[in-house]
Design a protein around this motif. Structure first.
Motif, short mmCIF file in Angstrom:
data_model
loop_
_atom_site.label_atom_id
_atom_site.label_comp_id
_atom_site.label_asym_id
_atom_site.label_seq_id
_atom_site.Cartn_x
_atom_site.Cartn_y
_atom_site.Cartn_z
N GLU A 236 0.58 -1.17 0.14
CA GLU A 236 0.09 -0.01 0.51
C GLU A 236 1.09 0.71 0.19
O GLU A 236 1.77 1.40 0.57
N HIS A 237 0.47 2.35 -0.46
CA HIS A 237 1.37 3.97 -0.61
C HIS A 237 0.72 4.61 -0.73
O HIS A 237 -1.03 4.79 -1.38
N THR A 238 0.64 5.94 -0.36
CA THR A 238 -0.19 6.91 -0.11
C THR A 238 -0.06 7.83 -1.46
O THR A 238 -0.54 9.05 -1.40
N ASN A 239 1.21 7.44 -2.09
CA ASN A 239 1.41 8.58 -3.52
C ASN A 239 1.58 7.35 -4.43
O ASN A 239 1.92 7.46 -5.54
N ILE A 240 0.07 7.10 -4.55
CA ILE A 240 -0.69 5.47 -5.41
C ILE A 240 -1.07 6.55 -6.75
O ILE A 240 -0.32 6.36 -7.79
N ASN A 241 -1.16 7.41 -6.71
CA ASN A 241 -0.73 8.74 -8.31
C ASN A 241 0.73 8.46 -8.80
O ASN A 241 0.76 8.29 -9.68
N ASP A 242 1.20 8.69 -7.78
CA ASP A 242 2.94 8.25 -8.40
C ASP A 242 3.10 6.59 -9.70
O ASP A 242 3.40 6.36 -10.49
N TRP A 243 1.73 5.45 -8.91
CA TRP A 243 1.76 4.31 -9.39
C TRP A 243 1.22 4.26 -10.50
O TRP A 243 1.39 2.96 -12.01
N TYR A 244 0.17 4.87 -10.35
CA TYR A 244 -0.77 5.23 -11.43
C TYR A 244 0.30 5.58 -13.15
O TYR A 244 0.21 5.26 -14.41
N ARG A 245 1.12 6.65 -12.64
CA ARG A 245 1.39 7.15 -13.95
C ARG A 245 2.65 6.31 -14.51
O ARG A 245 3.71 6.90 -15.33
N THR A 246 2.99 5.42 -13.49
CA THR A 246 4.00 3.96 -14.48
C THR A 246 3.14 3.00 -15.20
O THR A 246 3.85 2.19 -15.79
N LEU A 247 2.03 2.86 -15.60
CA LEU A 247 1.23 2.28 -16.03
C LEU A 247 0.53 2.03 -16.93
O LEU A 247 0.23 3.90 -18.02
N ASP A 248 0.81 1.35 -18.58
CA ASP A 248 0.27 1.31 -19.91
C ASP A 248 -0.67 0.96 -19.30
O ASP A 248 -1.71 0.88 -20.90
N LEU A 249 -1.34 0.02 -18.92
CA LEU A 249 -2.48 -0.71 -18.47
C LEU A 249 -3.71 -0.86 -17.23
O LEU A 249 -2.40 -0.87 -16.72
N PHE A 250 -4.59 -0.97 -17.12
CA PHE A 250 -5.35 -1.08 -15.52
C PHE A 250 -6.23 -2.32 -15.60
O PHE A 250 -7.07 -2.54 -16.91
N ILE A 251 -5.81 -2.31 -15.19
CA ILE A 251 -7.15 -3.68 -14.86
C ILE A 251 -7.90 -3.69 -13.85
O ILE A 251 -7.61 -3.48 -12.43
N ALA A 252 -9.05 -3.79 -13.82
CA ALA A 252 -9.98 -3.52 -12.04
C ALA A 252 -10.50 -5.45 -12.19
O ALA A 252 -11.63 -4.79 -13.10
#
Length: 349
Positions: A236-252
């Motif tokens: 878990e990370h409080t800077n989760i927005n930074d982790w989104y910035r590394t992605l090329d595809l997201f799966i929910a």
């Protein structure tokens, strides 16, 4: 602390444990105040920096706020509706009660009665509205589209988090548990990654104590598949927005969801989304010719594998969807937009 005489809208939070409702209150109130609403929170589990009143201030609610005939009490749980009804109907305090429903199931008779006593009802999605038997207004949740925004340079974004910048990344963020479908994501990656050496997968989120064994089993599956260095559990990370910035595809991959903000957070960060048909997901994504992502049936591993694989293998499709995703999220799902729609409901009273 604020003077209750200056408070026109009260947002009660009667649960100590952090929840989606609590998070909504924490994020919305500063935005609502910035838009001119004289709103304050009431209850435990909220940061001290949030404008709030004390429970003892309830004794002052017989007096309306300055320049208004009544206050608005914006409840989001049963335990927040009931005291407002008592204050308005028994104690004759000048209150109007608004209730936001996020439930996607049939209400009990008790809940139906509480809702029937509301002055206005808000549904967080069209699906939620279908379970309500009273007139209501649909107000979809919004997010901070400044915080959740694309990286200026994705290579740098990956390097800053210690990730291999040469890899293309698919992610699944949120609590690690069966309900959230984390196992479906992991199993999909176990099938997809061996033939896609340029890709790695990230699971970001916490497994609470009761789900620790579930997470342990998932890590064991990854180890058995020989993919420990390519399916990463980063916690878990409080800077989760930074982790989104590394992605090329997201799966929910959720099996059930009340609303679900992660697809919005991904789209706002210019990441295309594959999501299951739960919660508000079908109302968040644009599918078809102008797609920002694709909806797949819940709990359907084969569909998730096939759809994700098509995205992973088509860089042009991902790039086009990413541009549309950011534009769609910014235009339709900003938290400022949500606050303005709530204000319109308040004004209607």
């Amino acid at each position: 602390m604020v003077n209750v005489s200056d408070v026109e809208i009260i947002a009660p939070n009667f649960k100590k444990r952090l929840s989606g409702v609590t998070s909504t209150i924490i994020q919305l109130i500063p935005v609502q105040r910035a838009l001119g609403e004289k709103i304050a929170a009431l209850g435990p589990g909220l940061p001290a920096s949030l404008p709030h009143i004390h429970f003892r201030d309830l004794l002052k609610l017989w007096q309306p706020p300055r320049a208004k005939r009544f206050r608005i009490w914006h409840a989001r749980r049963n335990i927040e509706m009931l005291p407002a009804i008592l204050m308005r109907d028994i104690l004759r305090m000048p209150l109007k009660i608004v209730f936001t429903s996020a439930s996607q199931r049939r209400h009990t008779g008790w809940t139906k009665w509480l809702i029937s006593r509301m002055d206005a009802v808000i549904a967080t999605s069209g699906k939620t509205a279908n379970y309500l038997e009273v007139p209501n207004t649909v107000v979809l949740h919004g997010i901070d589209t400044t915080r959740f925004s694309p990286a200026d340079d994705k290579v740098t974004a990956k390097q800053l988090l210690g990730l291999d910048a040469t890899k293309t990344i698919v992610g699944c963020f949120g609590r690690v548990r069966h309900q959230k479908g984390t196992d479906l994501f992991v199993d999909s990656m176990i099938r997809l990654l061996p033939t896609r050496p340029d890709w790695i997968a990230i699971v970001a989120g916490r497994a609470t104590a009761q789900h620790a064994e579930f997470e342990k089993e998932l890590k064991a599956r990854v180890a058995t598949a020989g993919l420990v260095d390519r399916i990463l559990f980063v916690g878990e990370h409080t800077n989760i927005n930074d982790w989104y910035r590394t992605l090329d595809l997201f799966i929910a991959p959720q099996r059930w969801e009340g609303f679900g903000l992660t697809p919005l957070e991904a789209m706002a960060t210019a990441v295309p989304v594959v999501a299951t048909d739960v919660g508000a997901f079908p109302e968040l994504l644009v599918t078809g010719a102008d797609e920002t992502g694709v909806i797949v049936p819940r709990d359907d591993l084969d569909a998730m594998v096939q759809t994700s694989g098509l995205f992973m293998d088509n860089e042009t499709r991902r790039q086009q969807a990413s541009v549309r995703a950011r534009a769609h999220a910014a235009a339709a799902f900003s938290i400022e937009g949500e606050a303005r729609k709530l204000s319109a409901v308040y004004q209607s009273l």
